[in-house]
Design an enzyme around this catalytic site. Structure first.
Site, PDB file in Angstrom:
ATOM      1  N   TYR A 113     -16.123  23.876 -10.475  1.00 59.52           N
ATOM      2  CA  TYR A 113     -16.798  22.601 -10.243  1.00 59.52           C
ATOM      3  C   TYR A 113     -18.017  22.423 -11.143  1.00 59.52           C
ATOM      4  CZ  TYR A 113     -19.224  18.856  -7.915  1.00 59.52           C
ATOM      5  OH  TYR A 113     -19.853  17.674  -7.661  1.00 59.52           O
ATOM      6  N   TRP A 115     -20.588  19.196 -13.523  1.00 62.76           N
ATOM      7  CA  TRP A 115     -20.673  17.929 -14.237  1.00 62.76           C
ATOM      8  C   TRP A 115     -20.397  18.055 -15.725  1.00 62.76           C
ATOM      9  CZ3 TRP A 115     -23.173  12.809 -13.473  1.00 62.76           C
ATOM     10  CH2 TRP A 115     -23.041  12.362 -12.155  1.00 62.76           C
TER      11      TRP A 115
HETATM   12  N1  LIG Z   1     -29.748  22.295  -2.537  1.00 59.42           N
HETATM   13  C1  LIG Z   1     -28.924  21.430  -3.117  1.00 59.42           C
HETATM   14  N2  LIG Z   1     -27.970  21.871  -3.949  1.00 59.42           N
HETATM   15  C2  LIG Z   1     -27.151  21.006  -4.567  1.00 59.42           C
HETATM   16  C3  LIG Z   1     -27.275  19.621  -4.334  1.00 59.42           C
HETATM   17  C4  LIG Z   1     -28.273  19.166  -3.432  1.00 59.42           C
HETATM   18  O1  LIG Z   1     -28.416  17.967  -3.160  1.00 59.42           O
HETATM   19  N3  LIG Z   1     -29.093  20.097  -2.865  1.00 59.42           N
HETATM   20  N4  LIG Z   1     -26.413  18.764  -4.966  1.00 59.42           N
HETATM   21  C5  LIG Z   1     -25.105  19.286  -5.303  1.00 59.42           C
HETATM   22  C6  LIG Z   1     -24.380  18.354  -6.153  1.00 59.42           C
HETATM   23  S1  LIG Z   1     -24.123  16.819  -5.453  1.00 59.42           S
HETATM   24  C7  LIG Z   1     -23.887  18.662  -7.368  1.00 59.42           C
HETATM   25  S2  LIG Z   1     -22.920  17.510  -8.176  1.00 59.42           S
HETATM   26  C8  LIG Z   1     -24.089  19.992  -7.959  1.00 59.42           C
HETATM   27  C9  LIG Z   1     -24.276  19.947  -9.474  1.00 59.42           C
HETATM   28  O2  LIG Z   1     -24.045  21.190  -9.996  1.00 59.42           O
HETATM   29  P1  LIG Z   1     -23.453  21.387 -11.464  1.00 59.42           P
HETATM   30  O3  LIG Z   1     -22.599  20.230 -11.854  1.00 59.42           O
HETATM   31  O4  LIG Z   1     -22.863  22.733 -11.540  1.00 59.42           O
HETATM   32  O5  LIG Z   1     -24.785  21.341 -12.316  1.00 59.42           O
HETATM   33  P2  LIG Z   1     -25.021  21.161 -13.864  1.00 59.42           P
HETATM   34  O6  LIG Z   1     -26.374  21.717 -14.120  1.00 59.42           O
HETATM   35  O7  LIG Z   1     -24.771  19.758 -14.261  1.00 59.42           O
HETATM   36  O8  LIG Z   1     -23.940  22.133 -14.486  1.00 59.42           O
HETATM   37  C10 LIG Z   1     -23.144  21.800 -15.556  1.00 59.42           C
HETATM   38  C11 LIG Z   1     -23.060  22.998 -16.490  1.00 59.42           C
HETATM   39  O9  LIG Z   1     -22.124  22.706 -17.513  1.00 59.42           O
HETATM   40  C12 LIG Z   1     -22.665  23.093 -18.771  1.00 59.42           C
HETATM   41  N5  LIG Z   1     -22.007  22.267 -19.806  1.00 59.42           N
HETATM   42  C13 LIG Z   1     -22.388  21.076 -20.304  1.00 59.42           C
HETATM   43  N6  LIG Z   1     -21.505  20.632 -21.214  1.00 59.42           N
HETATM   44  C14 LIG Z   1     -20.540  21.575 -21.307  1.00 59.42           C
HETATM   45  C15 LIG Z   1     -19.354  21.687 -22.098  1.00 59.42           C
HETATM   46  O10 LIG Z   1     -18.998  20.817 -22.881  1.00 59.42           O
HETATM   47  N7  LIG Z   1     -18.608  22.815 -21.915  1.00 59.42           N
HETATM   48  C16 LIG Z   1     -18.963  23.809 -21.061  1.00 59.42           C
HETATM   49  N8  LIG Z   1     -18.185  24.863 -20.969  1.00 59.42           N
HETATM   50  N9  LIG Z   1     -20.086  23.722 -20.309  1.00 59.42           N
HETATM   51  C17 LIG Z   1     -20.855  22.613 -20.431  1.00 59.42           C
HETATM   52  C18 LIG Z   1     -24.149  22.858 -18.636  1.00 59.42           C
HETATM   53  O11 LIG Z   1     -24.866  23.598 -19.571  1.00 59.42           O
HETATM   54  C19 LIG Z   1     -24.389  23.289 -17.188  1.00 59.42           C
HETATM   55  O12 LIG Z   1     -24.707  24.636 -17.088  1.00 59.42           O
HETATM   56  O13 LIG Z   1     -25.232  20.605  -7.346  1.00 59.42           O
HETATM   57  C20 LIG Z   1     -25.118  20.674  -5.938  1.00 59.42           C
HETATM   58  N10 LIG Z   1     -26.189  21.471  -5.411  1.00 59.42           N
HETATM   59  N1  LIG Z   2     -31.981  12.007 -12.203  1.00 56.48           N
HETATM   60  C1  LIG Z   2     -30.893  12.489 -11.595  1.00 56.48           C
HETATM   61  N2  LIG Z   2     -30.085  11.651 -10.897  1.00 56.48           N
HETATM   62  C2  LIG Z   2     -28.988  12.135 -10.253  1.00 56.48           C
HETATM   63  C3  LIG Z   2     -28.634  13.503 -10.329  1.00 56.48           C
HETATM   64  C4  LIG Z   2     -29.504  14.368 -11.065  1.00 56.48           C
HETATM   65  O1  LIG Z   2     -29.280  15.584 -11.156  1.00 56.48           O
HETATM   66  N3  LIG Z   2     -30.611  13.828 -11.674  1.00 56.48           N
HETATM   67  N4  LIG Z   2     -27.497  13.965  -9.688  1.00 56.48           N
HETATM   68  C5  LIG Z   2     -26.467  12.992  -9.346  1.00 56.48           C
HETATM   69  C6  LIG Z   2     -25.530  13.514  -8.338  1.00 56.48           C
HETATM   70  S1  LIG Z   2     -24.443  14.728  -8.822  1.00 56.48           S
HETATM   71  C7  LIG Z   2     -25.468  13.051  -7.067  1.00 56.48           C
HETATM   72  S2  LIG Z   2     -24.303  13.688  -5.995  1.00 56.48           S
HETATM   73  C8  LIG Z   2     -26.355  11.995  -6.598  1.00 56.48           C
HETATM   74  C9  LIG Z   2     -26.875  12.298  -5.182  1.00 56.48           C
HETATM   75  O2  LIG Z   2     -27.392  11.176  -4.599  1.00 56.48           O
HETATM   76  P1  LIG Z   2     -28.026  11.262  -3.130  1.00 56.48           P
HETATM   77  O3  LIG Z   2     -27.210  12.126  -2.281  1.00 56.48           O
HETATM   78  O4  LIG Z   2     -28.305   9.892  -2.685  1.00 56.48           O
HETATM   79  O5  LIG Z   2     -29.416  11.933  -3.493  1.00 56.48           O
HETATM   80  P2  LIG Z   2     -30.350  13.109  -3.010  1.00 56.48           P
HETATM   81  O6  LIG Z   2     -31.358  13.129  -4.113  1.00 56.48           O
HETATM   82  O7  LIG Z   2     -29.629  14.351  -2.681  1.00 56.48           O
HETATM   83  O8  LIG Z   2     -30.988  12.607  -1.654  1.00 56.48           O
HETATM   84  C10 LIG Z   2     -31.639  11.358  -1.547  1.00 56.48           C
HETATM   85  C11 LIG Z   2     -32.662  11.423  -0.451  1.00 56.48           C
HETATM   86  O9  LIG Z   2     -32.056  11.596   0.820  1.00 56.48           O
HETATM   87  C12 LIG Z   2     -33.084  11.967   1.711  1.00 56.48           C
HETATM   88  N5  LIG Z   2     -32.494  12.687   2.846  1.00 56.48           N
HETATM   89  C13 LIG Z   2     -32.163  13.991   2.936  1.00 56.48           C
HETATM   90  N6  LIG Z   2     -31.651  14.265   4.153  1.00 56.48           N
HETATM   91  C14 LIG Z   2     -31.670  13.099   4.845  1.00 56.48           C
HETATM   92  C15 LIG Z   2     -31.277  12.721   6.159  1.00 56.48           C
HETATM   93  O10 LIG Z   2     -30.798  13.509   6.970  1.00 56.48           O
HETATM   94  N7  LIG Z   2     -31.446  11.427   6.514  1.00 56.48           N
HETATM   95  C16 LIG Z   2     -31.971  10.499   5.661  1.00 56.48           C
HETATM   96  N8  LIG Z   2     -32.074   9.247   6.079  1.00 56.48           N
HETATM   97  N9  LIG Z   2     -32.360  10.835   4.420  1.00 56.48           N
HETATM   98  C17 LIG Z   2     -32.201  12.101   4.015  1.00 56.48           C
HETATM   99  C18 LIG Z   2     -34.055  12.813   0.922  1.00 56.48           C
HETATM  100  O11 LIG Z   2     -35.386  12.386   1.180  1.00 56.48           O
HETATM  101  C19 LIG Z   2     -33.609  12.602  -0.522  1.00 56.48           C
HETATM  102  O12 LIG Z   2     -34.683  12.353  -1.401  1.00 56.48           O
HETATM  103  O13 LIG Z   2     -27.455  11.850  -7.472  1.00 56.48           O
HETATM  104  C20 LIG Z   2     -27.049  11.686  -8.823  1.00 56.48           C
HETATM  105  N10 LIG Z   2     -28.207  11.269  -9.571  1.00 56.48           N
HETATM  106 MO   LIG Z   3     -23.245  15.414  -7.098  1.00 60.38          MO
END
Ligand SMILES: Nc1nc2c(c(=O)[nH]1)N[C@H]1C(S)=C(S)[C@@H](COP(=O)(O)OP(=O)(O)OC[C@H]3O[C@@H](n4cnc5c(=O)[nH]c(N)nc54)[C@H](O)[C@@H]3O)O[C@H]1N2
Ligand SMILES: Nc1nc2c(c(=O)[nH]1)N[C@H]1C(S)=C(S)[C@@H](COP(=O)(O)OP(=O)(O)OC[C@H]3O[C@@H](n4cnc5c(=O)[nH]c(N)nc54)[C@H](O)[C@@H]3O)O[C@H]1N2
Ligand SMILES: [Mo]
Length: 750
Positions: A113, A115
């Protein structure tokens, strides 16, 4: 003769939008905003430092302990031996072959998994999946960390693939602007998060729409959640305890029912199961009416505020939006299901600017009204291995081979994984309870990773192949939720000996005797032209003329004429117009307030209708050892952990910033700028305090995105919240990530 490197400026695309890149010879020296973007992201500013950073993986590398003795215990603590490409590819190919012949392809985990990067062809996940399919298959993963729980529950409720609903059937920003009077945002709508979108978002529109909403005297925008900053400045804020949204929604529903404000006609015609839910709501079945007074101590919102809001929601055109974060928590199914029940009781589902929407602001494309064009996706082939785990159950899988687990009505044993292949993700940033993952990671015999940088995951692999970044190869930039098309030029030569994932997998496939099957005789340029020709034909059939491949290469980018003058009616609108002719794909053909299917699973953590279920860790049961609720939102200055090494160099940038309320900070003698230690029984990390009245007392926020320190370190130095988070599924139904479920304490450090 003086050698002045040639200076060029070209446009490229990324998950955070398009931008100009200035190169001098072999180096990226600067980036600049893309002119048509009204609100460009600042994320690319760090790119020149990141791309040339000394944390780049420059040569194929094999971990010494694994190379010499097939050691599994020292992942992350060992040094690496650099090898020539041919030798490293030989070793990896024979290891894949050994595992598949000895244990079968069910022993290979390729869920991988993450991005990765934008670009249609060099999409690391498509590449790794296609490669593994050619070699006999792999254990795959379902859903995402973003919305895995919603993807499991919402089809039971509205009978549609959740992503299809969100990206294809929700109201556009324009419809909301023209019709909505009350925008009720659970978890806010944050322009910081809508900076990014899978595959790119060129015109960043969210801030502009909020400027318009907030100037409209007939519209109220109400953010319900722990942080004021989750919605643009100027929105109203109802501070709420994390994880208590379902209690608040139930109380809103109670007021509607109690005061005769429920739209009975809508419930009768368009829903099923209200009669099963009502006794719970009114307290007839459990002796607890879900009144505002009942909810008040749970969510800490004043009963009068709840009553006033319920009345306003019934009296005006109301749009309820729910952030993805609410289902990234234990029992995340409940607020998602309950929000749709509340929307149904208001009777506005399917009306312009009314009803319920998910993930507005989560990523940049939600709410953009565009005609869809298909195509330009690299085929992944068929996977002969059937086992698919819920994506966030990776550590459970590695720790419990052969043990049965539940998922959405299914019960199956976890596969016995011997080899893990990861390309395009960073589980040692993204997974919960990283100290637990660290233990689980000792189980597989071999871990292979393709990565541009020495991330926390690359450091914990046995074989690391250096991957190029998008700036070192040619690609096409195009996202379904965007109306631009890019030729992404190769801006610089590969850094070190890096190769694209495609070249890496082609090399492995050849060694495994499936070279032709993987490449189909094409090189990267051949594939780009092939995929593009397909896309162009499909677009032409849809009446959209686009440049030919070489034309696009010359012009660098073009805007696609796919913004409709008027929004198409969504399936919910059509359903509302004629529910008999256009039923939903649920068993009843209607919105399911009670689901026989879900009830039939017999899960106590996700019964047949939405209920209030407190999570394992939340403020309602906080003890003195961990009295604060940690939320870990997305970072504002980057995408997850990408470009972390360069950002971490900025003076004062690490450890990450922890937002804490004035009362919690004062009680601990903490001031803004102080170094603090955030800790619970699972782990600890450092952070730098930011004392702010924009967060509810009792809650602290630490963004995701820092890498994870070395094994053996007691306290993660950079501030990765996932040393603290809880690694449990949302429920036996959704099995999503519960990242937002965690109690911690904060102490001054040094
Ligand atoms: N505590 C907490 N943890 C979370 C979340 C949260 O809300 N709270 N959010 C979760 C969510 S929603 C997500 S989506 C995940 C995101 O987690 P990830 O998607 O795993 O995070 P990225 O840092 O985008 O990792 C992408 C990796 O791919 C590498 N990469 C970029 N381009 C390429 C390429 O062309 N080839 C290869 N081989 N590698 C490449 C980058 O260097 C990077 O290390 O994190 C999750 N973790
Ligand atoms: N700049 C930037 N933008 C991103 C990303 C990034 O890495 N960087 N990641 C992208 C990805 S992969 C994803 S999945 C999306 C995630 O998008 P979201 O899931 O909407 O974003 P989060 O930042 O995890 O959380 C938004 C807010 O939810 C609130 N929250 C947490 N728990 C609760 C709860 O129980 N109740 C309520 N009401 N609020 C709560 C927190 O205050 C938090 O700041 O964002 C995307 N956008
Ligand atoms: Mo995500």
């Amino acid at each position: 003769m003086t050698d002045t490197p040639e200076r060029k400026t070209r446009v490229t695309s990324s998950h955070w939008g398009a931008f100009e890149v200035v190169t001098e010879g072999d180096r990226i020296v600067a980036t600049r905003p893309f002119a048509p973007d009204p609100a460009p992201s600042r994320i690319p500013e760090i790119l020149p430092q990141a791309v040339h950073h000394d944390t780049r993986v420059t040569r194929p590398s094999v971990r010494r302990g694994w190379l010499e003795t097939r050691d599994r215990s020292r992942r992350g603590q060992d040094d690496f031996v650099e090898l020539p490409w041919d030798e490293a590819l030989d070793i990896a190919a024979s290891e894949i072959d050994r595992v598949r012949t000895t244990h079968g392809n069910e022993a290979i985990f390729g869920g991988s998994y993450g991005w990765a990067s934008a670009g249609r062809f060099h999409h690391a996940l498509s590449q790794v999946h296609r490669f593994l399919n050619c070699t006999g298959g792999y254990v795959a993963s379902f859903g995402s960390y973003s919305t895995g729980c919603a993807q499991a529950i919402m089809p039971h409720v509205i009978g549609v693939n959740f992503l299809k609903y969100m990206y294809g059937a929700q109201h556009s920003w324009r419809t909301i602007a023209e019709n909505t009077e009350t925008l009720v945002m659970f978890g806010g709508i944050n322009p910081k998060n809508s900076q990014v979108s899978m595959g790119g978002v060129t015109e960043h529109e969210t801030p502009g729409w909020f400027d318009r909403f907030l100037q409209d005297p007939a519209m109220r925008c109400i953010n319900i959640g722990p942080q004021r900053t989750d919605a643009p400045e100027g929105c109203e804020w109802i501070p709420l305890r994390p994880a208590s949204d379902t209690a608040m929604m139930l109380a809103l529903a109670y007021v509607l029912e109690d005061e005769g404000l429920t739209d009975r006609a809508f419930l009768d015609r368009f829903t099923t199961g209200f009669d099963r839910f009502r006794p719970y709501l009114m307290g007839d079945s459990d002796g607890t009416p879900k009144t505002p007074e009942w909810a008040a101590p749970l969510c800490e919102v004043d009963p009068q505020t709840i009553r006033d809001l319920a009345r306003r929601m019934a009296a005006t055109r109301t749009m309820i939006t729910v952030a993805w974060s609410l289902q990234r928590a234990e029992h995340g199914e409940q607020p998602y299901w309950m929000s749709m029940v509340l929307g149904a009781m208001l009777g506005q589902v399917g009306l312009p600017g009314g009803g319920v929407g998910y993930g507005y602001g989560a990523i940049g494309g939600v709410g953009k009204s565009l005609r869809r064009l298909g195509g330009m996706t690299l085929g992944q082939g068929q996977n002969p291995v059937e086992h698919v785990i819920p994506v966030a159950r990776i550590a459970d899988m590695l720790l419990n081979p052969g043990q049965p687990y539940d998922f959405n009505g299914r019960n199956a044993p976890y596969p016995d994984i011997r080899l893990v292949y990861w390309a395009g993700g960073n589980p040692f940033h993204h997974h919960q309870d990283l100290n637990r993952l660290q233990e689980a990671w000792k189980r597989p015999e071999t871990v292979i990773v393709n990565e541009p940088w020495w991330t926390a995951t690359a450091k914990r692999a046995d074989i690391v192949f250096p991957a190029t970044t998008p700036y070192e190869r040619e690609d096409i930039g195009r996202a379904n939720l965007d109306d631009y098309l890019f030729f992404m030029p190769q801006l610089i030569p590969p850094v070190g000996e890096a190769r694209s994932d495609y070249e890496i997998f082609a090399g492995l496939a050849e060694r495994l005797g499936v070279g032709e099957r993987f490449t189909e005789g094409r090189d990267a340029d051949g594939w780009l032209r092939h995929l593009y020709a397909d896309f162009r034909e499909g677009a032409a059939r849809a009446g959209v003329e686009i440049l030919d491949f070489d034309g696009l290469r010359d012009r660098n980018w073009m805007r696609l004429p796919i913004r409709p003058d008027e929004d198409e009616p969504s399936f919910l609108t059509r359903f509302r117009d004629d529910p008999d002719a256009q039923p939903l794909a649920t068993p009843s053909g209607r919105i399911e307030i009670f689901s026989e299917t879900v009830d039939g699973f017999g899960y106590d953590d996700c019964p047949g209708h939405p209920v209030w279920l407190p999570p394992k860790e939340w403020l309602g049961e906080a003890g003195t050892d961990a009295p604060l609720h940690l939320v870990s939102p997305q970072p504002g200055d980057k995408l997850h952990s990408q470009m972390e090494s360069a950002l971490a160099d900025v003076p004062g940038a690490r450890p990450e910033t922890l937002v804490i309320s004035p009362s919690d900070a004062n009680a601990r003698g903490i001031a803004t700028g102080d170094l603090v230690r955030v800790h619970n029984a699972r782990g600890a990390c450092m952070a730098r305090a930011l004392v702010s009245g924009d967060i509810r007392p009792g809650v602290v926020a630490l963004p995701t995105g820092a890498w994870y320190g070395d094994p053996g370190e007691n306290t993660d130095p950079d501030g990765n919240p996932n040393v603290l988070t809880l690694d449990v599924g949302t429920s036996r139904l959704g099995q999503g990530s519960s990242a937002h479920t965690a109690l911690v304490d904060v102490s001054p450090a040094g």
